[in-house]
Every structure is written in C-alpha cells, then in structure tokens.
Design an enzyme around this catalytic site. Structure first.
Site, PDB file in Angstrom:
ATOM      1  N   HIS A 129       1.739   4.327  -2.946  1.00 26.41           N
ATOM      2  CA  HIS A 129       1.867   5.877  -2.579  1.00 26.41           C
ATOM      3  C   HIS A 129       3.741   6.421  -3.417  1.00 26.41           C
ATOM      4  O   HIS A 129       3.302   7.756  -3.960  1.00 26.41           O
ATOM      5  CB  HIS A 129       2.040   6.270  -1.081  1.00 26.41           C
ATOM      6  CG  HIS A 129       0.650   6.674  -0.438  1.00 26.41           C
ATOM      7  ND1 HIS A 129      -0.923   6.096  -1.707  1.00 26.41           N
ATOM      8  CD2 HIS A 129       0.661   5.511   0.108  1.00 26.41           C
ATOM      9  CE1 HIS A 129      -1.430   6.776  -0.902  1.00 26.41           C
ATOM     10  NE2 HIS A 129      -0.821   5.738   0.695  1.00 26.41           N
TER      11      HIS A 129
ATOM     12  N   GLU B  26      -6.447   6.810  -1.033  1.00 30.88           N
ATOM     13  CA  GLU B  26      -5.872   5.157   0.025  1.00 30.88           C
ATOM     14  C   GLU B  26      -6.605   4.387  -1.163  1.00 30.88           C
ATOM     15  O   GLU B  26      -6.502   3.181  -0.787  1.00 30.88           O
ATOM     16  CB  GLU B  26      -6.846   6.358   0.846  1.00 30.88           C
ATOM     17  CG  GLU B  26      -5.911   6.651   2.368  1.00 30.88           C
ATOM     18  CD  GLU B  26      -4.219   6.178   1.929  1.00 30.88           C
ATOM     19  OE1 GLU B  26      -4.060   4.815   1.948  1.00 30.88           O
ATOM     20  OE2 GLU B  26      -3.344   6.911   2.016  1.00 30.88           O
TER      21      GLU B  26
ATOM     22  N   HIS C  31       0.692  -1.197   0.096  1.00 32.86           N
ATOM     23  CA  HIS C  31      -0.135   0.117   0.365  1.00 32.86           C
ATOM     24  C   HIS C  31       0.924   0.859  -0.269  1.00 32.86           C
ATOM     25  O   HIS C  31       1.186   2.316  -1.150  1.00 32.86           O
ATOM     26  CB  HIS C  31      -0.504  -0.295   0.961  1.00 32.86           C
ATOM     27  CG  HIS C  31      -1.751   1.083   1.654  1.00 32.86           C
ATOM     28  ND1 HIS C  31      -2.862   0.673   1.757  1.00 32.86           N
ATOM     29  CD2 HIS C  31      -1.286   2.263   1.725  1.00 32.86           C
ATOM     30  CE1 HIS C  31      -3.209   2.637   1.384  1.00 32.86           C
ATOM     31  NE2 HIS C  31      -2.626   3.516   1.691  1.00 32.86           N
ATOM     32  N   GLU C  32       1.979   1.021   0.638  1.00 31.08           N
ATOM     33  CA  GLU C  32       2.359   2.622   1.042  1.00 31.08           C
ATOM     34  C   GLU C  32       3.771   2.186  -0.221  1.00 31.08           C
ATOM     35  O   GLU C  32       3.835   3.627  -0.624  1.00 31.08           O
ATOM     36  CB  GLU C  32       3.535   2.473   1.982  1.00 31.08           C
ATOM     37  CG  GLU C  32       2.942   1.997   3.463  1.00 31.08           C
ATOM     38  CD  GLU C  32       2.185   3.638   3.421  1.00 31.08           C
ATOM     39  OE1 GLU C  32       2.607   4.312   3.187  1.00 31.08           O
ATOM     40  OE2 GLU C  32       1.081   2.685   4.039  1.00 31.08           O
TER      41      GLU C  32
END
Length: 642
Positions: free
Chosen positions: A168, A243, A164-165
């Site tokens: 980003h 998100e 997930h990170e």
C-alpha cells in the site's frame, strides 16, 4: 502492471471517486431542496427561490466544510491518521524484543525498497490481528499494528503482514485512502448534524406543531446516512480490489506465501480474529486495514475479500472445516509469536544485530560487486522489491553498527549523525564544516557530530544513505523552521571545500527531498502531468550528469549519453554537453522532472538505466546517483548493488 501504470490507473480511480462523490452530493442537495419546497408550498409570503438557494448553499457548505476540515486535519500525513485512532508511537530504539522485531522488519523492507523508514505505531488495546498503512507518500508513511498482531504472529507471519502494508505504501494506495476518509466525512457530517438537532433542537410542543426545523433535521439525518450508505459501497469496492493486489505483492516481496497465509489462518482461527474494539476508529480506517475491522451485514460493504477466499488463493484446499479445526486448537492453546520464533530457530532481534555488527572491522566492508541491470526490467522494479532485495536489506540493516542504529533512532542524536556523515577528512575543511553546523543548527549538535566522525567513517558506502533513511522519521518531527535551517546547513557543509562531491550531493538532496515531502505531503505526493517535451532540458542535463559520473573517459561518457538520449527522445540527435557546475544544473531541473506524468517518468527512468548500464556494470557512485534521482522523482528504487 508496474508502478507507473498503477499511478495512471490510480488517477483514473480518483477521478471516478470524485465524480461519484459529486453525484452523491448533487442527489442529496436535490432531495433536501424538495423537502424545503414542500415546507414552503402554499405560503404566499415565502420566497421560494431564496429558500431553495439557501438550502442548496447550506447543504454544500456543510458537506464541503466537513470534507475540508477532515482533509486539513490529515494533511500532516500518516502519523496524524494513526494518532486519530488512538495508536501510540513506537520508539525505534526500543529494546523490547516484541517491538524490536517489528522495527527490524520495517527497516529491512525500507532499505530493500529505497524509501525512508515509516513512522511506527501500535494499537495497544486491540487483541485482534490487524494493521494499516497511512499517509500520502512513502516519506510521510506510518505503519500501525495491533498488539494482537505483535503477540500472536511469528516473524514470517508478521513479515507477510508488513509486506502487505508496504504494498500500500509503494503502490500509491495511501493517498487514495486518505482522500476517502475526507470525502466520506463530509457526507457523514449531514447525518450527525441532523441527529444532534433532533436530540437538542426542540421540545414536545415544537414537535406537535410541525416545526420546520424538525423536518429538516429528519431530512438531514435520512439523506446524510443514505449518502453514507452509498459512499460505503464505493469505499468497499475500491478497497477489496486493492487488497487482492496487496496480498499478491506481499508474496512477491517475501518469496513465500507461508507467512501471509499463516497470519490469515490465525485471524480465521482466533475468536477475536481481526476485529477492532474501537468502533469509531475502525470506521475511519476500515478500508485501510489488513483484515476486516468488523463484520459487515452484507458482502457489498465488506472492505476486504472473504477471508477464506484470501487463504485459499494462497493455499488451495483450505476451507471452513479447516478454519473450525484451527478455532478449536487456538481455543485451548492460543498462539505465541515469539515462542514460535524460538522454535523455528530465529535469533532474537538484538542478538542478530549484535552478531552481525560484531563481525565487522572498523574500516568497513569492501564495496559490493557491481550489478548488471536492464532498463525495462529495472523500471518494473520501481516502488517494488524482490526477495533478493529484501535479503540485501536485511544484510545491510544487520551490518549497520548497533551504536549507529541507536544514534539514528534518537531525536537527540539523529541530527548530529547526519551532520557527521558530511564531515571531510581534511582537518581544515572539517573545522569549517563544524563552524557552519554550530551557527546553522546548534553548537551541541556540532560538537556531537565531531565526536561521531570516526564512527561514521567506518560505514561501508552502501550503508550511508540507508542510515539517513533510518534517521528521517525522528528528524522530520522537528519544527519547520529548524528543518529549513538544517537543510541549509547541510548544503553549506557540502560546499565548504569549494566543491560538492557526488556523495555529498546525493545525501543533501535526498534528505532535502524527504524534508519537503514531510512538510507538505499532500501536495508533494500528487502525480505529475508534464510531458518530456516540456522538461527536455532538465532531462538531458540529468542524463549528461549520470553519464559523466559513471565514465572517466569522455568518449565512453558521450556514448552512454547518446544511448540514453536516444531512448528518451527517439530520432533526435543531441550533443553531449555536461554542465560545468553539475550540482547547480541539476538543482534547477528537479521540480520540472518531478512534475512529469507517469509514462514520461518511466521513459526517463529507463533512459537513466541505459546511461548507467552502457559499460555493463554499475559502480557505487552510479548506484547512489540513480537511486537518489529516482527518489527525488518519487519513484523509489531498490539498491542495485548486491
């Protein structure tokens, strides 16, 4: 939406944010001017115009000063953001099994996606499960996790959070997030100044006499926090949208949703959830976090989608009753991530690396088989990676000898390791290179590099550039002058024999690009605006060099160049004329190529792939050159060799 489309969309989002910020500032200025006008009304000795000009200038100075001060403080990149909230750096050579697992996961994803390993941090006093990525670009990224995430999550779940990170990191969200911190700080500063003046700016008499300073302080307090109120709405709306994308990307990266959904379930079931104790730190990075750092009084201010909605999107049927059951179970039996790993059969990180490297021979492995690629498909893989890439990253990472990994992660040996990668097999050339290293860097690093020559000569071709990526986080922490000297020394060593091989060129230019990004991440991460027409010569030179690198036969190289040039510049016939000095010709064009706008970069990357795949295969040399070219264009590319 691929990387290039996301870059274009991010630019539009940035413009909207700036316009909304300007509107908020204008509203605050007008409101404060009205307060000043009220205070000076009816006073014949007052200079109304001067008072309004002074109020306007003062307000703008405070807001811009607060914004610029924060922006300057964050120019150092992701590590500065992590340290600003109290995160502690993690030693990449740590033997702590909990931290080692985190380091390994990040290294595997870095190798899979073609970016240097981010700096790693931990929030030691935070029991909630949370994480965030900060920085301007992959080369200066920092990933921070809480102690609770390391303790409570098993490997699959931690991998889901890190995936997930990484989304980003790769999607360009970090630059926008850092800008948001700066913009919001400028408006917040007004309220803080008003609060300080109220606390220390006057006594009881001044309040009874209607001190104008008190009125202005009240106005600053009110308008500053009202501005922060609306700015918070903007921040939350932008964050929620990104998100959702990051959750979807994490599943795409890891091929399974169980890890990510397991982490979200633990947040739902544990009493501490994803909350952070440090309220000041949480306020700064709330829009960056994996989960809500604190409960919002309204859904409008929530920086993340509702937790149950995130879970049910991955596992339909999960509801509040299921969350209550988890809370009851975890209340008496809190999860232990490492114990779950043991039950699931995961080998400890040290054993995995040792077992893999122990199976290698001293001569390295054979080059991996060539891969087939397609231009449009590969451009969609820029700043992304597939499960097969992640598996490949794990294999490459595990196969790197433990000693090499240790050397790459230590500030005292990382430079010597990079120097050793360039040492020539011919004794006289090597001696000349070591002399250059001694005079340009240090005698100690030169001696250490010579001692490491035999070790690094055993690395397989596909391991060499990933080793550089492992060393980058500790090397770029050196002072700028020493980094400049190191870059110059590497260039001199590469040309010590009078010629620069393709690998030498790839290593030196890729490392130099990492260094430039780390020294000025804010400027180097800006998306370009140049068209193909303005960078035509540099583009064609790059295509010619790639075509020549992949084809020994002149006719085959000419055919590959013609096909790639036709893709880049449809309808225009261009003669194949590879430069006599490829290194010098390429060096003059990288800045122009990096300044291309996202759509133009996509066409160039696709044209490069057309040149590489013309003969249907991808050699090691072609794969390295293509990956390095994309890295210098700030379009990270997964490894093509499998």
């Amino acid at each position: 939406m691929n990387f290039f489309e996301r870059q274009h969309a991010a630019r539009g989002t940035t413009v909207k944010l700036v316009l909304l910020f300007a509107l908020a500032v204008l509203t605050i200025v007008v409101a404060l001017d009205l307060v000043v006008l009220y205070l000076v009304r009816g006073n014949p000795t007052s200079n109304i115009v001067g008072a309004l000009i002074g109020a306007t200038a003062g307000t703008l100075l405070l807001i811009s000063g607060g914004t610029l001060t924060k922006m300057i403080a964050l120019r150092a990149g992701g590590a500065a953001v992590a340290r600003s909230v109290g995160a502690v750096p993690i030693d990449p050579t740590t033997s702590d099994p909990v931290l080692r697992r985190f380091v390994n996961i990040v290294e595997e994803m870095s190798i899979a996606s073609g970016v240097p390993v981010p700096r790693l941090f931990v929030l030691e006093g935070e029991d909630g499960i949370n994480a965030f990525a900060a920085g301007y670009a992959p080369s200066d990224a920092a990933i921070t996790v809480t102690a609770g995430a390391l303790q409570r999550l098993n490997r699959d779940e931690l991998q889901g959070v890190i995936g997930h990170e990484f989304s980003h990191v790769l999607n360009g969200d970090m630059r926008l997030n850092v800008r948001l911190i700066g913009l919001l700080n400028g408006i917040l500063l007004l309220g803080l100044i008003g609060l300080r003046v109220l606390a220390f700016g006057g006594g009881r008499d001044s309040r009874r006499d209607g001190n104008p300073v008190l009125v202005i302080a009240l106005a600053l307090l009110a308008f500053g926090f009202i501005g922060q109120f609306f700015a918070g709405l903007i921040k939350a709306a932008v964050s929620r949208q990104r998100e959702w994308l990051a959750d979807a990307s994490a599943v795409q990266f890891t091929r399974q949703s169980t890890g990510l959904v397991g982490a979200l379930k633990k947040i739902a079931g544990l009493a501490e959830g994803s909350a952070l104790r440090d309220r000041h730190g949480e306020t700064q990075v709330s829009h960056m976090l994996f989960g809500e750092g604190t409960k919002s009084f309204s859904a409008l201010f929530a920086t993340h989608p509702p937790l149950l909605e995130r879970i049910s999107a991955l596992e339909p049927g999960f509801d509040s009753a299921a969350a209550a059951q988890l809370a009851q179970r975890y209340g008496t039996d809190p999860p232990d991530g490492m114990a779950e790993d043991a039950a699931l059969g995961f080998a400890p990180p040290g054993e995995r690396a040792q077992r893999s490297s122990g199976a290698r021979t001293s001569g390295g492995s054979a080059p991996p088989p060539a891969a087939r690629v397609d231009a449009a498909h590969l451009s969609n893989r820029v700043s992304s990676f597939a499960p097969a890439d992640l598996e490949r990253g794990r294999e490459v990472n595990d196969a790197i000898p433990a000693q090499v990994r240790q050397l790459a992660g230590q500030p005292s040996t990382a430079v010597a390791l990079i120097l050793a990668l360039l040492l020539d097999a011919e004794p006289r050339v090597r001696e000349r290179q070591l002399q250059l290293a001694a005079s340009g860097v240090s005698r100690g690093d030169a001696v250490a590099a010579g001692a490491l020559a035999e070790l690094v000569s055993g690395l397989a071709p596909e391991q060499r550039l990933p080793v550089v990526g492992l060393a980058v986080p500790v090397v770029v922490a050196r002072p700028p002058a020493r980094l400049d000297a190191l870059v110059a020394t590497l260039d001199a060593m590469a040309s010590a024999d009078g010629a620069i091989s393709l690998f030498e060129y790839c290593l030196t230019r890729l490392f130099a690009g990492y260094v430039r990004d780390a020294l000025d991440p804010a400027r180097r991460s800006r998306p370009g605006r140049t068209s193909i027409a303005r960078a035509r010569d540099a583009s064609l030179t790059l295509l010619a060099v790639v075509a020549a690198a992949g084809n020994d036969d002149h006719r085959a190289a000419e055919r590959a160049f013609s096909a790639s040039a036709a893709h880049l510049l449809p309808g225009l016939h261009v003669e194949y004329a590879p430069p006599a000095d490829c290194a010098a010709a390429l060096d003059t064009g990288w800045d122009a190529l990096d300044a291309l706008d996202p759509a133009a970069k996509q066409r160039l990357v696709e044209a490069l792939v057309v040149a590489v795949r013309d003969d249907g295969i991808v050699s090691v040399a072609e794969a390295e050159l293509l990956r390095v070219s994309c890295g210098l264009l700030h379009c990270p590319l997964p490894a093509l060799l499998a």
